[in-house]
Design a protein around this motif. Structure first.
Motif, mmCIF file in Angstrom:
data_model
loop_
_atom_site.group_PDB
_atom_site.id
_atom_site.type_symbol
_atom_site.label_atom_id
_atom_site.label_comp_id
_atom_site.label_asym_id
_atom_site.label_seq_id
_atom_site.Cartn_x
_atom_site.Cartn_y
_atom_site.Cartn_z
ATOM 1 N N GLU A 366 0.854 -1.127 0.184
ATOM 2 C CA GLU A 366 -0.049 -0.201 0.347
ATOM 3 C C GLU A 366 1.058 1.423 0.023
ATOM 4 O O GLU A 366 -0.367 2.511 -0.626
ATOM 5 C CB GLU A 366 -1.015 0.002 1.348
ATOM 6 N N PHE A 367 1.899 1.160 0.027
ATOM 7 C CA PHE A 367 3.180 3.070 0.189
ATOM 8 C C PHE A 367 4.220 2.429 -0.601
ATOM 9 O O PHE A 367 4.020 1.349 -1.215
ATOM 10 C CB PHE A 367 3.975 2.511 1.329
ATOM 11 N N VAL A 368 4.527 3.663 -1.005
ATOM 12 C CA VAL A 368 5.655 3.926 -2.260
ATOM 13 C C VAL A 368 6.735 3.944 -1.562
ATOM 14 O O VAL A 368 7.033 5.105 -1.134
ATOM 15 C CB VAL A 368 5.078 5.253 -3.170
ATOM 16 N N PHE A 369 8.339 3.153 -2.314
ATOM 17 C CA PHE A 369 8.756 3.081 -1.097
ATOM 18 C C PHE A 369 10.327 3.500 -2.617
ATOM 19 O O PHE A 369 9.949 3.770 -3.701
ATOM 20 C CB PHE A 369 9.643 1.799 -1.267
ATOM 21 N N SER A 370 11.130 4.493 -2.160
ATOM 22 C CA SER A 370 11.895 5.045 -3.392
ATOM 23 C C SER A 370 13.392 5.027 -2.984
ATOM 24 O O SER A 370 13.893 4.889 -1.441
ATOM 25 C CB SER A 370 11.751 6.408 -2.781
ATOM 26 N N GLU A 371 14.215 4.217 -3.627
ATOM 27 C CA GLU A 371 15.836 3.564 -3.519
ATOM 28 C C GLU A 371 16.206 4.640 -4.156
ATOM 29 O O GLU A 371 16.631 5.406 -4.897
ATOM 30 C CB GLU A 371 16.372 2.569 -3.918
ATOM 31 N N CYS A 372 17.584 5.029 -2.579
ATOM 32 C CA CYS A 372 18.350 5.931 -2.774
ATOM 33 C C CYS A 372 19.333 5.988 -1.268
ATOM 34 O O CYS A 372 18.882 6.006 -0.670
ATOM 35 C CB CYS A 372 18.326 7.691 -3.279
ATOM 36 N N ASP A 373 20.848 6.822 -1.800
ATOM 37 C CA ASP A 373 21.625 6.347 -0.734
ATOM 38 C C ASP A 373 21.709 5.381 0.405
ATOM 39 O O ASP A 373 21.705 5.190 0.996
ATOM 40 C CB ASP A 373 21.016 7.395 0.334
#
Length: 434
Positions: A366-373
């Motif tokens: 249900e959540f949006v995740f973003s990959e960085c660092d």
């Protein structure tokens, strides 16, 4: 006189050369001017984009928290951009109409009826959602559909129920289900008090995963065994364990593709030495920093499939299985080879083994995740596409070549699915299952 005659004879050549000289200067000047204009426009566009991002007022607490914890400026910009896309409704692609054999467009929102319902004996008892602000036929159907349920039901305004069977079902007058308006659609009713209105989601039936045919251990050789590509995803320094594992699964007719995490230089150098001695072992120099739960795990897996097209020695592979440095077989490799060969054409995916609605909730779909660092940031709630059936299980998979190559193709569905799974936690646990 001779000098004058010579000058008179060639004066027109001098004029032509001069014209070419000045023409070149003019063209060079114009090119420089054009380049400057392009750079200026590019800079102005970048400033516009920057201002656009800055002008997006990010109010979601998850996004604000993620941005505040980002270390690099690049990561902050990425999170800000995606948070604004979420806010503006441009983050999620519209998927094509499902062509899955289990989907029937005529069944979508097909009414079943109004039924008496109570907490102790639900008519639809597989899974329940509560949408105080968003409940509607569309919202409820979409959530039940993605979890693989055949029916969805609306009750008490904000309640949404999912199921594959109608239990304890007593049909009542349809007016009993027209008590509460839907919070997200005043033109619709969302059930009544102890009265649930039930519809079809669009799925024909509940799908039960097919199990691989079990074969007892045997010393018999496999006739025409499949060509297996073993993908070793390595992250660590224990090269002795990797060598033991390789020895236990090695057969000269199969292929061994090794990916070492970009942060592990020692393991990488050790694997290169092995590959130099054995023809059917390949160590890739295209290395990812594969963090736990990150989108990079799926991206690495699919990049391997793309790179295989350029490795002529591996051209006839039929299956790809991924393993880590901590794995070790409990059966001889010949038995594994025989099992895969006897189920030729099928992919091997371990299911989560329980209610898909609970799995989706547990995995954080249900959540949006973003990959960085080198980490995954949670930046907001997800708006799922219509008619997308989600499933999942283990991220250790065995994929047939047809499915593997389809998954990296430019066709609309796999292309959009790849994009969506860039923002999902543990994507390799559900991409191929979906």
């Amino acid at each position: 006189m001779a000098l004058v005659s010579c000058n008179t004879k060639y004066w027109h050549y001098a004029i032509v050369i001069s014209l070419f000289f000045f023409l070149n200067i003019y063209l060079l000047y114009n090119t420089a001017q054009h380049t400057q204009i392009k750079e200026k426009l590019k800079h102005e566009k970048a400033e516009e984009n920057k201002n656009e991002i800055a002008s997006c007022e990010i109010v979601d607490e998850l996004a604000k928290s993620a941005i505040s914890r980002a270390v690099s400026q690049e990561c902050r910009r990425k999170l800000e951009t995606e948070a604004c896309q979420l806010k503006n409704g441009t983050f999620t692609d519209q998927f094509p109409i499902s062509t899955c054999s289990n989907h029937d467009e005529q069944l979508v929102d097909s009414p079943i009826g109004c039924f008496a319902d109570k907490k102790e004996a639900r008519v639809l008892n597989d899974f329940e959602y509560k949408f105080p602000q968003q409940n509607s036929k569309e919202t409820c159907r979409k959530h039940c559909y993605k979890a693989g349920f055949v029916y969805y039901g609306l009750e008490f305004g904000h309640e949404c129920f999912c199921g594959n069977d109608l239990t304890n079902s007593t049909k009542i007058d349809d007016k009993e289900c027209q008590t509460y308006r839907c919070p997200n659609s005043n033109d619709e009713f969302c059930g009544g008090f102890n009265a649930v209105e039930i519809f079809r989601t669009g799925l024909r039936k509940q799908i039960t995963p097919r199990k691989a045919k079990y074969l007892p251990p045997s010393d018999e050789l496999v006739i025409n065994p499949v060509k297996i590509l073993f993908l070793l995803q390595l992250n660590g320094r224990n090269e002795r364990q990797v060598k033991r594992f390789l020895k236990s699964i090695y057969l000269p007719q199969h292929y061994y593709y090794i990916h070492v995490d970009s942060r592990q230089s020692y393991m990488y150098s050790e694997m290169l030495q092995i590959a130099d001695k054995v023809n059917n072992i390949h160590v890739t120099d295209r290395r990812f920093s594969s963090i736990w739960g990150g989108a990079s795990l799926l991206q690495m897996f699919q990049q391997v499939i793309r790179d295989l097209k350029d490795i002529e020695e591996f051209s006839d592979w039929e299956y790809i299985f991924n393993f880590s440095e901590s794995d070790f077989p409990i059966l001889p490799i010949r038995d594994f080879e025989r099992l895969v060969s006897s189920n030729k054409g099928m992919s091997f995916l371990a299911s989560h083994g329980y209610n898909t609605g609970k799995f989706i909730q547990k995995q954080g779909f249900e959540f949006v995740f973003s990959e960085c660092d080198q980490r995954m940031f949670r930046i907001g709630k997800r708006d799922f596409p219509h008619n997308l059936r989600i499933d999942g299980g283990s991220d250790w998979v065995g994929i047939h070549r047809d499915l593997a190559e389809y998954s990296i193709s430019d066709q609309e569905f796999p292309r959009k699915l790849r994009k969506m799974f860039e923002s999902i936690l543990l994507p390799l646990e559900s991409f191929y299952h979906t």
